[in-house]
Design a protein around this motif. Structure first.
Motif, short mmCIF file in Angstrom:
data_model
loop_
_atom_site.label_atom_id
_atom_site.label_comp_id
_atom_site.label_asym_id
_atom_site.label_seq_id
_atom_site.Cartn_x
_atom_site.Cartn_y
_atom_site.Cartn_z
N TYR A 22 0.86 -1.18 0.00
CA TYR A 22 0.00 0.00 0.00
C TYR A 22 0.90 1.23 0.00
O TYR A 22 1.91 1.27 0.72
CB TYR A 22 -0.89 0.02 1.25
N ARG B 106 0.79 5.79 -0.38
CA ARG B 106 0.01 7.02 -0.45
C ARG B 106 0.96 8.16 -0.75
O ARG B 106 2.02 8.28 -0.12
CB ARG B 106 -0.70 7.27 0.87
N SER C 204 -4.03 13.76 -3.87
CA SER C 204 -3.44 12.59 -3.22
C SER C 204 -3.73 11.36 -4.07
O SER C 204 -4.68 11.34 -4.86
CB SER C 204 -3.97 12.40 -1.80
N ARG D 188 -3.64 6.97 -3.70
CA ARG D 188 -3.48 5.77 -2.90
C ARG D 188 -3.43 4.57 -3.83
O ARG D 188 -4.29 4.44 -4.70
CB ARG D 188 -4.62 5.62 -1.91
N THR E 212 -2.92 0.24 -4.00
CA THR E 212 -2.85 -1.06 -3.37
C THR E 212 -2.41 -2.07 -4.42
O THR E 212 -2.92 -2.07 -5.54
CB THR E 212 -4.22 -1.48 -2.80
N THR F 254 -5.55 1.97 -7.98
CA THR F 254 -5.10 3.32 -7.66
C THR F 254 -6.30 4.27 -7.59
O THR F 254 -7.12 4.28 -8.51
CB THR F 254 -4.10 3.83 -8.72
#
Length: 186
Positions: free
Chosen positions: A74, A76, A85, A87, A89, A123
């Motif tokens: 993960y 960020r 932002s 993120r 995974t 994403t």
């Protein structure tokens, strides 16, 4: 230079150690893994990442192990000035093959390993333009070369140089990593 160091290390550790039987023999179960955590910041961005990579295999001959390689991660990233932002995974699963060089009782064993499998990436980008989510599945893999340093009867530390690639992105990356390996005999 790294390859020469990896090949020279076992020569210095070649002394027999009768108190520690060979770890790498047919039928031995291999459990190893790595973990990673990082956080970087500068004037504009902040980046945080965590990952875990467990691996489970069995030695089919005295130096050749096969098994399953799983990775989860993960990350960020935030760009404060733009209010954005991201993120991400990742989940990777693949069969692996590893070959260990040298005599069974060496305390340092060079090895090479490879895996090819599927990687799923999700994403999510947040910012002034909305929150789009991108899902990707791609063929990925890696090749690594390194050394196992025996710490005791059933435990060792690993260090390796890695080249990883992803077909969907036509990209490759190199890295160094370390981990812990546990061997359970028959």
């Amino acid at each position: 230079l790294l390859l020469l160091v990896l090949l020279a290390l076992p020569l210095s550790a070649a002394a027999q150690d009768d108190a520690h039987p060979p770890l790498i023999s047919r039928g031995t179960l291999l459990i190893d893994g790595r973990a990673h955590a990082s956080r970087t910041t500068d004037d504009l961005t902040e980046h945080m990442a965590v990952a875990a990579s467990p691996r489970l295999g069995v030695f089919v001959t005295d130096a050749l192990a096969v098994g399953a390689d799983v990775r989860a991660g993960y990350s960020r990233q935030t760009v404060e000035t733009l209010g954005q932002s991201e993120r991400t995974t990742r989940l990777y699963a693949a069969p692996f093959v590893a070959y260990y060089l040298g005599a069974p009782a060496w305390n340092v064993r060079p090895f090479a390993s490879t895996s090819v499998g599927g990687e799923a990436v999700r994403t999510t980008r947040e910012g002034p333009t909305g929150t789009p989510t991108i899902r990707t599945t791609r063929l990925s893999g890696e090749f690594s070369a390194g050394a196992l340093v025996r710490l005791g009867t059933n435990v060792g530390l690993t260090g390796e140089a890695v080249y990883g690639w992803s077909r969907a992105l036509d990209e490759g990356a190199t890295s160094l990593r370390g981990g812990v390996a546990v061997f359970l005999g028959r």
